[in-house]
Design an enzyme around this catalytic site. Structure first.
Site, PDB file in Angstrom:
ATOM      1  N   THR A 105      94.558 -28.526 -11.957  1.00  0.00           N
ATOM      2  CA  THR A 105      95.291 -27.356 -11.642  1.00  0.00           C
ATOM      3  C   THR A 105      94.110 -26.239 -11.448  1.00  0.00           C
ATOM      4  O   THR A 105      93.150 -26.074 -12.172  1.00  0.00           O
ATOM      5  CB  THR A 105      96.208 -26.941 -12.685  1.00  0.00           C
ATOM      6  OG1 THR A 105      97.330 -27.705 -12.732  1.00  0.00           O
ATOM      7  CG2 THR A 105      96.599 -25.521 -12.497  1.00  0.00           C
ATOM      8  N   PHE A 132      92.982 -22.467 -11.290  1.00  0.00           N
ATOM      9  CA  PHE A 132      93.369 -21.184 -11.787  1.00  0.00           C
ATOM     10  C   PHE A 132      92.376 -20.069 -11.319  1.00  0.00           C
ATOM     11  O   PHE A 132      91.329 -20.499 -10.765  1.00  0.00           O
ATOM     12  CB  PHE A 132      93.004 -21.390 -13.267  1.00  0.00           C
ATOM     13  CG  PHE A 132      94.114 -22.152 -14.315  1.00  0.00           C
ATOM     14  CD1 PHE A 132      94.897 -21.575 -14.880  1.00  0.00           C
ATOM     15  CD2 PHE A 132      93.924 -23.628 -14.288  1.00  0.00           C
ATOM     16  CE1 PHE A 132      96.085 -22.374 -15.498  1.00  0.00           C
ATOM     17  CE2 PHE A 132      94.805 -24.288 -14.980  1.00  0.00           C
ATOM     18  CZ  PHE A 132      95.875 -23.621 -15.720  1.00  0.00           C
TER      19      PHE A 132
END
Length: 296
Positions: free
Chosen positions: A173, A175
């Site tokens: 992921t 960020f």
């Protein structure tokens, strides 16, 4: 004085882990809703926020992409976190006793093989990964577990029954670290002319917020409904040998069947990038610089 960082979700979440990686020693403030995270940055009750923007399997976090356009914030850094899902239960609970596994729907979807091999365990959608662990431990559930990162087990004294249950081990992921961009604009999403002026006026503001070593820029823009508009918008980068690392379109809220293009390109605040943005404003209804930051 420690930096106060807002995240969406509970303590022990992947956002919490990313925040501590990006800003070691920070104080993390959990928020129930994404809009609250952006509120805290804009009203100065948080110095910054760390938000997930894109998962390598699930794609863009749509709400956060929309909020980056709607709110007066600025991206200053990005970080890629390897996502490892763990089956976490209350102390004393055994894997054989489980009949339910709570987690965020995206996390559940990334653990299909686990549920295929454990047909007696039902996947149950929950609002947050770490929140699912908090729930099963606080309620002393004997037939349920949560699926979350290792941080959640430590935060809520849960027991990891099985580690690394995600299907794809190349699950990451991305960020973003965001801060307040400055005074709020009075423009509305439908006021195209005012929006365009705002993008010109924001130049000095984002130059002040750009960190050293920045070599990546994120922007959002809406095109005029004219033949060849998309081609023209992309040509402003091609003519200057600027590489795009991402391009995506999303619906513009409040404007049915109209779309915003999100583009990441691999240049910082230099002359070719500034010229490309000035050129883009000639063919776009509005252009917003979302951030200029070092590429991860």
């Amino acid at each position: 004085m420690k930096v106060k960082v807002a995240i969406q979700g509970e303590l022990g979440s992947f956002s919490h882990e990313a925040a501590e990686q990006m800003l070691p020693g920070c104080v993390v403030t959990p928020c129930a809703r994404s809009s609250e995270v952006f509120d805290r940055v804009e009203n100065d009750s948080a110095t910054a926020a760390v938000i997930p923007i894109e998962n390598s399997l699930a794609g863009t976090v749509a709400e956060h992409a929309d909020l980056l356009v709607a709110r007066e914030v600025f991206i200053q850094a990005e970080f890629r976190l390897r996502i490892v899902h763990n089956l976490i239960a209350a102390p004393g609970v055994k894997l054989s006793a489980l009949r339910r596994a709570f987690s965020h729907p995206v996390a559940l979807d990334q653990c299909r093989d686990f549920f295929r091999h454990h047909p007696k365990i039902e996947p149950v959608p929950f609002y947050d990964t770490a929140g699912s662990v908090k729930h099963v431990v606080a309620e002393h559930l004997q037939d349920a577990a949560g699926i979350a990162g290792r941080h959640a087990a430590g935060e809520y004294s849960g027991k990891i029954l099985q580690a690394g249950i995600e299907d794809d081990k190349r699950n990451f992921t991305r960020f973003l670290l965001i801060r307040k961009a400055g005074a709020k604009s009075k423009t509305k999403s439908g006021e195209a002319a005012s929006r365009k002026k705002g993008s010109d006026a924001s130049a000095s503001r984002y130059q002040r917020l750009t960190p050293s070593g920045a070599n990546k820029t994120s922007i959002a823009y809406k095109l005029k409904n004219q033949p060849g508009a998309l081609f023209k918008s992309l040509s402003v980068f091609a003519l200057r040998d600027i590489s795009l690392s991402k391009i995506e379109s999303r619906p513009l809220r409040g404007r049915p069947w109209e779309y915003v293009f999100y583009v990441d390109f691999l240049r910082g605040d230099d002359e070719p990038a500034r010229n490309a943005l000035h050129h883009l404003q000639e063919v776009a209804e509005f252009v917003k610089v979302l951030g200029i930051y070092p590429a991860a």
